[in-house]
Structure formats: C-alpha cells, structure tokens
Motif scaffolding. Structure first.
Motif, PDB file in Angstrom:
ATOM      1  N   ILE A   1       9.208  -4.729  11.390  1.00 31.32           N
ATOM      2  CA  ILE A   1       9.283  -3.507  10.587  1.00 31.32           C
ATOM      3  C   ILE A   1       7.885  -3.048  10.201  1.00 31.32           C
ATOM      4  CG2 ILE A   1      11.529  -4.079   9.571  1.00 31.32           C
ATOM      5  CD1 ILE A   1       9.987  -4.730   6.912  1.00 31.32           C
ATOM      6  N   TYR A   2       7.784  -1.759   9.858  1.00 28.52           N
ATOM      7  CA  TYR A   2       6.673  -1.240   9.066  1.00 28.52           C
ATOM      8  C   TYR A   2       7.103  -1.392   7.617  1.00 28.52           C
ATOM      9  CZ  TYR A   2       4.605   1.381  12.990  1.00 28.52           C
ATOM     10  OH  TYR A   2       4.010   1.757  14.164  1.00 28.52           O
ATOM     11  N   PHE A   3       6.154  -1.671   6.722  1.00 24.89           N
ATOM     12  CA  PHE A   3       6.451  -1.788   5.295  1.00 24.89           C
ATOM     13  C   PHE A   3       5.283  -1.181   4.532  1.00 24.89           C
ATOM     14  CE2 PHE A   3       6.672  -4.336   1.285  1.00 24.89           C
ATOM     15  CZ  PHE A   3       7.894  -3.847   0.850  1.00 24.89           C
ATOM     16  N   LEU A   4       5.582  -0.260   3.628  1.00 27.58           N
ATOM     17  CA  LEU A   4       4.566   0.456   2.856  1.00 27.58           C
ATOM     18  C   LEU A   4       4.799   0.230   1.373  1.00 27.58           C
ATOM     19  CD1 LEU A   4       2.268   2.658   2.637  1.00 27.58           C
ATOM     20  CD2 LEU A   4       4.148   4.341   2.541  1.00 27.58           C
ATOM     21  N   LEU A   5       3.750  -0.217   0.681  1.00 24.55           N
ATOM     22  CA  LEU A   5       3.767  -0.269  -0.782  1.00 24.55           C
ATOM     23  C   LEU A   5       2.807   0.789  -1.288  1.00 24.55           C
ATOM     24  CD1 LEU A   5       3.811  -4.061  -1.727  1.00 24.55           C
ATOM     25  CD2 LEU A   5       5.650  -2.396  -1.939  1.00 24.55           C
ATOM     26  N   CYS A   6       3.258   1.591  -2.246  1.00 20.21           N
ATOM     27  CA  CYS A   6       2.427   2.657  -2.807  1.00 20.21           C
ATOM     28  C   CYS A   6       2.992   3.066  -4.160  1.00 20.21           C
ATOM     29  CB  CYS A   6       2.373   3.857  -1.864  1.00 20.21           C
ATOM     30  SG  CYS A   6       3.976   4.603  -1.486  1.00 20.21           S
ATOM     31  N   ASP A   7       2.243   3.913  -4.871  1.00 20.55           N
ATOM     32  CA  ASP A   7       2.711   4.483  -6.141  1.00 20.55           C
ATOM     33  C   ASP A   7       3.108   3.414  -7.158  1.00 20.55           C
ATOM     34  OD1 ASP A   7       2.341   7.024  -5.019  1.00 20.55           O
ATOM     35  OD2 ASP A   7       4.381   7.033  -4.207  1.00 20.55           O
ATOM     36  N   GLY A   8       2.400   2.286  -7.156  1.00 19.07           N
ATOM     37  CA  GLY A   8       2.674   1.234  -8.127  1.00 19.07           C
ATOM     38  C   GLY A   8       3.875   0.367  -7.812  1.00 19.07           C
TER      39      GLY A   8
ATOM     40  N   SER B   1      -2.844   1.317  -8.173  1.00 21.53           N
ATOM     41  CA  SER B   1      -2.847   2.706  -7.708  1.00 21.53           C
ATOM     42  C   SER B   1      -3.073   2.790  -6.200  1.00 21.53           C
ATOM     43  CB  SER B   1      -3.931   3.505  -8.438  1.00 21.53           C
ATOM     44  OG  SER B   1      -5.218   3.023  -8.071  1.00 21.53           O
ATOM     45  N   GLY B   2      -3.163   1.636  -5.540  1.00 18.94           N
ATOM     46  CA  GLY B   2      -3.435   1.606  -4.111  1.00 18.94           C
ATOM     47  C   GLY B   2      -2.190   1.755  -3.264  1.00 18.94           C
ATOM     48  N   ALA B   3      -2.417   1.700  -1.963  1.00 20.84           N
ATOM     49  CA  ALA B   3      -1.340   1.769  -0.983  1.00 20.84           C
ATOM     50  C   ALA B   3      -1.715   0.870   0.186  1.00 20.84           C
ATOM     51  CB  ALA B   3      -1.136   3.194  -0.498  1.00 20.84           C
ATOM     52  N   ALA B   4      -0.736   0.185   0.726  1.00 25.95           N
ATOM     53  CA  ALA B   4      -0.965  -0.701   1.858  1.00 25.95           C
ATOM     54  C   ALA B   4       0.167  -0.553   2.866  1.00 25.95           C
ATOM     55  CB  ALA B   4      -1.069  -2.147   1.404  1.00 25.95           C
ATOM     56  N   LEU B   5      -0.208  -0.408   4.133  1.00 26.92           N
ATOM     57  CA  LEU B   5       0.752  -0.394   5.232  1.00 26.92           C
ATOM     58  C   LEU B   5       0.622  -1.726   5.963  1.00 26.92           C
ATOM     59  CD1 LEU B   5       2.840   1.083   7.023  1.00 26.92           C
ATOM     60  CD2 LEU B   5       0.893   1.827   8.431  1.00 26.92           C
ATOM     61  N   VAL B   6       1.737  -2.435   6.045  1.00 27.09           N
ATOM     62  CA  VAL B   6       1.774  -3.717   6.735  1.00 27.09           C
ATOM     63  C   VAL B   6       2.942  -3.704   7.704  1.00 27.09           C
ATOM     64  CG1 VAL B   6       0.719  -4.952   4.801  1.00 27.09           C
ATOM     65  CG2 VAL B   6       3.210  -4.835   4.962  1.00 27.09           C
ATOM     66  N   GLY B   7       3.002  -4.736   8.516  1.00 27.85           N
ATOM     67  CA  GLY B   7       4.146  -4.971   9.371  1.00 27.85           C
ATOM     68  C   GLY B   7       4.674  -6.356   9.062  1.00 27.85           C
ATOM     69  N   CYS B   8       5.957  -6.558   9.273  1.00 33.07           N
ATOM     70  CA  CYS B   8       6.569  -7.870   9.081  1.00 33.07           C
ATOM     71  C   CYS B   8       7.377  -8.196  10.324  1.00 33.07           C
ATOM     72  CB  CYS B   8       7.468  -7.881   7.856  1.00 33.07           C
ATOM     73  SG  CYS B   8       6.604  -7.556   6.304  1.00 33.07           S
ATOM     74  N   THR B   9       7.107  -9.372  10.896  1.00 30.40           N
ATOM     75  CA  THR B   9       7.833  -9.854  12.062  1.00 30.40           C
ATOM     76  C   THR B   9       8.612 -11.092  11.639  1.00 30.40           C
ATOM     77  OG1 THR B   9       6.042  -9.071  13.494  1.00 30.40           O
ATOM     78  CG2 THR B   9       7.599 -10.639  14.448  1.00 30.40           C
TER      79      THR B   9
END
Length: 172
Positions: free
Chosen positions: A51-58, A128-136
């Motif tokens: 998957i793609y996984f995005l954390l943002c907006d706290g 306040s950051g954002a990170a795009l990761v992938g999970c396998t």
C-alpha cells in the motif's frame, strides 16, 4: 529538520488515497496472485500485498497489530517514527524506528520491519509534517487480521509506556 514539502491534497487525489481506520490515508497498490497458507492454517491468502500510506495534518497511525510481518518504506516528506511494542519481550520493550530520507536526515533509514503480532503506531516527527510511505506485508494483509488496540488495554499491559500509548490511541 524538515523533509521535502509535499502537497498532501494533490497527493491524496493523484494516488487515489482513502481514509484508513487507523488514521492517515492509504490505497492498496499490489495484491499478489500467488496464494500461500500460513503454517498451521488452511486459509489461502495472497503471498504479499503493498500500500501507499500518508500521514498528514497531525494524524497518526493508532496502535494496532497484524498477523504478518510488515516492511515500511519511506518515499517522501518528513521523518516518521514507527513505535513498536515487541510481543516476544515480556518486559514490554519499546523500539522506535525513524523513517526518512537517510541522505538528508541523520539517524533515519529508508526501511523498517514490524514483526507479526507486535503492537505498533506511527507519527510524523513534526506534528505539522507529512510523510508518504509504503507498507509491504507478507503473507498478504487481510483486514480480518487487523486489530486496533482497545482503549486502556495496552496502557494496563505496558504502564511504563502509558503516555505514548495514550497519545497514539485511536481517535474517538
């Protein structure tokens, strides 16, 4: 130190991400057609998923566990901490993996592994950051094997980590 700025709204649209029950946004990008069975079980499942996984907006990824190993891959944005309560450690060892662009951010790595059955949660180092990761995940992820931590359960089992567990609990 900040990572590269990413336009999260554009990324959500471009990658067709949807809200995830644990927090953040995701989209499954791969489900292996090869089928496997876990030792001692008869159910067939995909050999792996991604998957793609995005954390943002706290937002954070609330404490949860799955029945397969999960490899996290850093793609873009700010450093991210993946906190893991190791299931096979009776003392309740807490390990924090710092994901990020290892060429730009000291003490980060591009990948981290969470072992099957370990409780884990994730958050951007900078709220306040954002990170795009992938999970396998292998064997492949199934929502039927996804378990969000019930409120109070982990705090009672691991009182020495109460503040972190409470802070990264599920949104109510």
């Amino acid at each position: 130190m900040q990572g590269e700025r990413i336009d999260t709204n554009e990324l959500i649209q471009r990658l067709k991400l949807e809200p995830h029950p644990e927090g953040g946004f995701f989209r499954e990008t791969y489900r292996d057609n090869a089928r496997v069975t876990r030792a001692g079980e008869g159910a067939l499942r995909s050999a792996s998923t991604a998957i793609y996984f995005l954390l943002c907006d706290g937002a954070h990824s609330a404490w949860h566990r799955i029945r397969s190993d999960e490899v996290w891959h850093f793609y873009a944005g700010d450093p991210l901490d993946v906190h893991v309560l190791e299931a096979n450690d009776a003392g309740g060892a807490l390990v924090t993996h710092r994901l990020g662009n290892a060429l730009m951010h000291p003490h980060t790595s591009f990948q981290a592994v969470v072992k099957a059955g370990d409780w884990f949660a994730a958050e951007c180092r900078d709220a306040s950051g954002a990170a795009l990761v992938g999970c396998t995940v292998a064997p492949g992820f199934e929502f039927s094997e996804f378990e969000l931590a019930a409120p109070g359960t982990l705090e009672a089992r691991y009182p020495q980590h109460r503040e972190l567990i409470t802070r990264l609990g599920p949104k109510t």
